[in-house]
Every structure is written in C-alpha cells, then in structure tokens.
Design an enzyme around this catalytic site. Sequence first.
Site, PDB file in Angstrom:
ATOM      1  N   TYR A 124      -4.483   1.590  15.750  1.00 51.80           N
ATOM      2  CA  TYR A 124      -3.315   1.820  16.612  1.00 51.80           C
ATOM      3  C   TYR A 124      -3.627   1.609  18.087  1.00 51.80           C
ATOM      4  O   TYR A 124      -2.852   0.976  18.792  1.00 51.80           O
ATOM      5  CB  TYR A 124      -2.739   3.227  16.367  1.00 51.80           C
ATOM      6  CG  TYR A 124      -2.080   3.296  15.008  1.00 51.80           C
ATOM      7  CD1 TYR A 124      -0.766   2.881  14.838  1.00 51.80           C
ATOM      8  CD2 TYR A 124      -2.788   3.687  13.882  1.00 51.80           C
ATOM      9  CE1 TYR A 124      -0.164   2.875  13.591  1.00 51.80           C
ATOM     10  CE2 TYR A 124      -2.197   3.690  12.623  1.00 51.80           C
ATOM     11  CZ  TYR A 124      -0.884   3.276  12.496  1.00 51.80           C
ATOM     12  OH  TYR A 124      -0.290   3.254  11.259  1.00 51.80           O
ATOM     13  N   GLU A 182      -7.629   8.168   6.291  1.00 51.70           N
ATOM     14  CA  GLU A 182      -7.932   8.767   7.586  1.00 51.70           C
ATOM     15  C   GLU A 182      -8.473  10.201   7.484  1.00 51.70           C
ATOM     16  O   GLU A 182      -7.840  11.138   7.976  1.00 51.70           O
ATOM     17  CB  GLU A 182      -6.686   8.751   8.483  1.00 51.70           C
ATOM     18  CG  GLU A 182      -6.171   7.357   8.761  1.00 51.70           C
ATOM     19  CD  GLU A 182      -4.916   7.344   9.651  1.00 51.70           C
ATOM     20  OE1 GLU A 182      -4.532   8.411  10.143  1.00 51.70           O
ATOM     21  OE2 GLU A 182      -4.344   6.258   9.834  1.00 51.70           O
ATOM     22  N   ARG A 195       0.858  -1.187   0.000  1.00 53.86           N
ATOM     23  CA  ARG A 195       0.000   0.000   0.000  1.00 53.86           C
ATOM     24  C   ARG A 195       0.895   1.239   0.000  1.00 53.86           C
ATOM     25  O   ARG A 195       1.735   1.395   0.890  1.00 53.86           O
ATOM     26  CB  ARG A 195      -0.901  -0.005   1.238  1.00 53.86           C
ATOM     27  CG  ARG A 195      -1.724   1.248   1.337  1.00 53.86           C
ATOM     28  CD  ARG A 195      -2.617   1.297   2.575  1.00 53.86           C
ATOM     29  NE  ARG A 195      -3.271   2.581   2.569  1.00 53.86           N
ATOM     30  CZ  ARG A 195      -3.367   3.409   3.597  1.00 53.86           C
ATOM     31  NH1 ARG A 195      -2.895   3.058   4.783  1.00 53.86           N
ATOM     32  NH2 ARG A 195      -3.958   4.574   3.468  1.00 53.86           N
ATOM     33  N   ASN A 233      -7.352   1.295   9.798  1.00 56.25           N
ATOM     34  CA  ASN A 233      -6.045   1.621  10.378  1.00 56.25           C
ATOM     35  C   ASN A 233      -6.225   1.587  11.884  1.00 56.25           C
ATOM     36  O   ASN A 233      -7.005   2.370  12.438  1.00 56.25           O
ATOM     37  CB  ASN A 233      -5.591   3.019   9.948  1.00 56.25           C
ATOM     38  CG  ASN A 233      -5.355   3.118   8.448  1.00 56.25           C
ATOM     39  OD1 ASN A 233      -5.469   2.119   7.732  1.00 56.25           O
ATOM     40  ND2 ASN A 233      -5.021   4.303   7.975  1.00 56.25           N
ATOM     41  N   HIS A 275      -3.375  10.914   0.670  1.00 51.87           N
ATOM     42  CA  HIS A 275      -2.851  10.698   2.029  1.00 51.87           C
ATOM     43  C   HIS A 275      -2.260  12.043   2.499  1.00 51.87           C
ATOM     44  O   HIS A 275      -1.061  12.172   2.733  1.00 51.87           O
ATOM     45  CB  HIS A 275      -1.816   9.572   2.010  1.00 51.87           C
ATOM     46  CG  HIS A 275      -1.494   8.991   3.358  1.00 51.87           C
ATOM     47  ND1 HIS A 275      -1.589   7.647   3.645  1.00 51.87           N
ATOM     48  CD2 HIS A 275      -1.058   9.560   4.513  1.00 51.87           C
ATOM     49  CE1 HIS A 275      -1.211   7.415   4.901  1.00 51.87           C
ATOM     50  NE2 HIS A 275      -0.893   8.571   5.449  1.00 51.87           N
ATOM     51  N   GLU A 298      -3.411  -0.379   8.047  1.00 53.41           N
ATOM     52  CA  GLU A 298      -2.279   0.084   8.852  1.00 53.41           C
ATOM     53  C   GLU A 298      -2.380  -0.531  10.242  1.00 53.41           C
ATOM     54  O   GLU A 298      -3.480  -0.583  10.817  1.00 53.41           O
ATOM     55  CB  GLU A 298      -2.254   1.608   9.039  1.00 53.41           C
ATOM     56  CG  GLU A 298      -1.864   2.381   7.817  1.00 53.41           C
ATOM     57  CD  GLU A 298      -1.784   3.886   8.082  1.00 53.41           C
ATOM     58  OE1 GLU A 298      -1.546   4.311   9.229  1.00 53.41           O
ATOM     59  OE2 GLU A 298      -1.973   4.641   7.113  1.00 53.41           O
TER      60      GLU A 298
HETATM   61  O1  IFM Z   1       2.289   7.787   9.896  1.00 59.52           O
HETATM   62  C1  IFM Z   1       0.906   7.736  10.086  1.00 59.52           C
HETATM   63  C2  IFM Z   1       0.195   7.526   8.777  1.00 59.52           C
HETATM   64  O2  IFM Z   1       0.521   8.511   7.840  1.00 59.52           O
HETATM   65  C3  IFM Z   1      -1.299   7.556   8.972  1.00 59.52           C
HETATM   66  N1  IFM Z   1      -1.691   6.654  10.036  1.00 59.52           N
HETATM   67  C4  IFM Z   1      -0.969   6.693  11.274  1.00 59.52           C
HETATM   68  C5  IFM Z   1       0.518   6.622  11.015  1.00 59.52           C
HETATM   69  C6  IFM Z   1       1.284   6.681  12.363  1.00 59.52           C
HETATM   70  O3  IFM Z   1       1.014   7.885  13.008  1.00 59.52           O
END
Ligand code: IFM
Length: 446
Positions: A295, A167, A78, A293, A122, A354
């Site tokens: 985290y 995002e 990606r 994505n 992006h 992600e």
């Molecule tokens: O680096 C970023 C990415 O550009 C978008 N998602 C989160 C990542 C980590 O912060």
Amino acid sequence: MPDRRDLPADFCWGAATAAYQIEGAVAEDGRGPSVWDVFAARPGAVRDGHTGAVACDHYHRYPEDVALMKDLGLDGYRFSISWPRVLPTGAGAVNPAGLAFYDRLVDALLDAGITPLPTLFHWDLPQGLEDNGGWLHRDTAYRFADYATVVVDRLGDRVPAWITLNEPFVHTVFGYALGTHAPGRTLMFEALPAAHHQLLAHGLAASILHDRGLEAMLSNNLTPVEPASPAEPDLAAAQAYDALHNRLFTDPVLLGRYPDLSALGVPDDIFGAVRPGDTNLIHAPGLDGLGLNFYNPTRVAAPTEPGLPFDLVDIPDVPHTAFGWPVVPDALRQLLVNLKELYGKALPPITITENGCSVAESTTPDQPRIDFMAAHLDALAVAISAGVDVRGYYTWSLLDNYEWAEGYHQRFGLVHVDFATQRRTPKASYAWYRDLIAAHRARYEK
Ligand code: IFM
C-alpha cells in the site's frame, strides 16, 4: 522503460477480498461467532458502530459477484475462508453447510475460468479460540493445522495453491498490541507471541499442503522503511521498525531465524513463545510463493517521547488516498528490488496479493484509483525487468466492503456497492482494468 503493457505473457490478473469483509450471513447455516463479530459489537470499537453482519451479502450473491469477475476477465480470484463457518467454535465438529458454501464458490469460479486462490486465515478467528487465549495461546497453531486439513481435504482436488495467513503483522499489532482491531488487546510488544504462533500455524499448514502436493504461500504486508533523515537516531529507529514490520514475518519463513528484536526490548525467545525446533517447523516446509500486499512506504524517525523506539511520520509532498495513506508507486519497485537483494536465492516467486486504494464515494469517475493502479503496475514492470520474479497482481478489492475499524467508510472496490440495496455498479476503474487485461491477452493471444 518497460510499463504495464510489458508484463509477462503468463502474468496472472486478479482481484482480492476477504470473508468477514464481504460475506455477511454471520449467523446463518451454523456459522459460529468470530472475534470480529464480538469486537464490532463493542461500543466505540468501529466507526459508526458498523459490523460485518451483512457486508456485501456475498454469501447469497456470490453468483452475481463471480459474473462480475468473469466480465472483468480475471485469471485469479483471492478470497478467504471463514474459519468459524467451517468449525463454529474453532475446533471439533465440522459444519457441513459452511464447507459446502466454499465448494459452491470454487465450482462457480472454475466454471467461469477463474483460478481460486483461498486464504485460510484473514483475521476472523473463531471466538471460541479467542476465549482460550487466541493467538497468544500456542494451541491455536495446532487448531489451525486441524482446520487447514479439513478445508484442504475438501477443496484441494480443485485448488492448487493456497495462502495460509493474511498479514500477520497487522493482525498482531492492531489486534493484540494496540487494540484497534479484533480481538482488541493492548499488550504492546508483549503481543509478539501472537506473531510467533501465527508463523508456527503457517509452517504446520504449509507441511499439510505439501504432503498433498499443493502449493503454500504467505501474504505479508511489507513496506519499504525510510529514515526521516540520515542522522544516526533516525537510522536506528528505521532499522527497529523494519525488524518489527517486515523482517519478523519474513526472515523466519525464508531464512529459518528471527531478526534481532533487542532494540524493541523483545528477547530472542519472544517472551518464552519460541521453543526449540519451532523455527525449523516454520522454515523447513519452504514457501512456493511470497504474497506481497503493498500500500505505501513508511517514514520513521527517532522517538520524541519515551515509550516506543520509533515515531512514524507522514511523507509530505505526495498525494494521499482517502484513507490518508501516502501514494508512492516507485516504493513498490524499490521494495521488490530490496527483497531480491536481501533474500537472494531464498526468495520464492512473488505475487502481489493486494494493492489498491480507498477513494471517496463522491469522486467520479474514480480517476485516483485508475492512476494508483496504473502507476503501481508500471513500477512492477520495472522491477520485473530488473530481475525480480513477480507472477501476478490481485487488486484490493473487487467490491467496496467492510474496512475493519473504518466500517463501510473506506471504499477500495472496482465495483461500487450500495450497502442499503446491495446494488453493484462497476466503476470507471473496473472498465479500465478490464480493458488492460483484454489488451494484455490480445497482445499475447492468450
Ligand atoms: O482491507 C484490508 C485487507 O483486509 C488487508 N489488507 C489491507 C486492506 C486495506 O486496508
């Protein structure tokens, strides 16, 4: 209990990056300036004044990077396309040299047996469009559709699936509400027309993709929201935050309507941005895959001071990444199961577009990243066994790269990059991921 070794036979193993974070070459071959070039040049905007001018120099070193991906055994890669490289002012004449770069990259990936998964936006909006209002201006959605047409008509013969936006929550809130990212606007909730115009852009681009028989995805950064306590004010605050972070960006696409944003003081027409027929333009094309994505989860409490309708509070007693983000792998399982319950049949197959963590450069042999990925992949396997349709996993990121307002200080890569010499050195997590992919392939004799 299933774990990462039990992921389905056709599971896609990937890695992700984004143009401004790795390409460099910002003034080369006719590329125009993006909002990030301008923002990063502003004193104090980015830690230590770092910019993406050189980044990982991927624009010149992509053959070496594709070789690293091939050695890793990736099924998919990606990356994002830089709008100002293709259309230097955002609209008008196409820059053939910019488009040719992505042609070369796609061909190199295909030669390496890797499926390209491009993201059209992006965060690196052409500065020419920002000068005209950026995503606050409705016209930007239509310029995005024109840009998507140019790129898709050039690469669509070799690229079957596309991500329209990355995002939109982060771009809207950090870029337009808080001003900690480009373009550095501080409009608080009045930033939300930028969210609507991005979603409109998504809908227009999804139609263009479908007209050409291609698949359209959207990558949202979603988070399970937990109230700090069962008390009513904390529950209400958590609900308001969930509407802003998650549902604002997923409900219109999957259900064709916006969530109730009244607790945030946002009117139904998002300050006049939503026109009759817009939600249909966003929803009607349909979504072939939801990019997730992930985290960390978010803990929310009632506000302690007037202003925002919520407070974001830390989750103590769990490990934290070098960036200070809480590590709660089971929250990924919970999020996936919640999405299935909430959207039911309206939920398309999910791809984790992600997931990863920042680890301090001094930490060797990169064990926290291995632990992070292993635990999240295990959680994913449990969610799949509970009936959630997840098709793949793209780790963030292949390379250490430009982490936006943090500059080069947060290292998310499986491959270490020495930014002074551009030397790439695979980390222990690279070897671990390569072995995991190889073992999975051997198990199913792929
Ligand atoms: O680096 C970023 C990415 O550009 C978008 N998602 C989160 C990542 C980590 O912060």
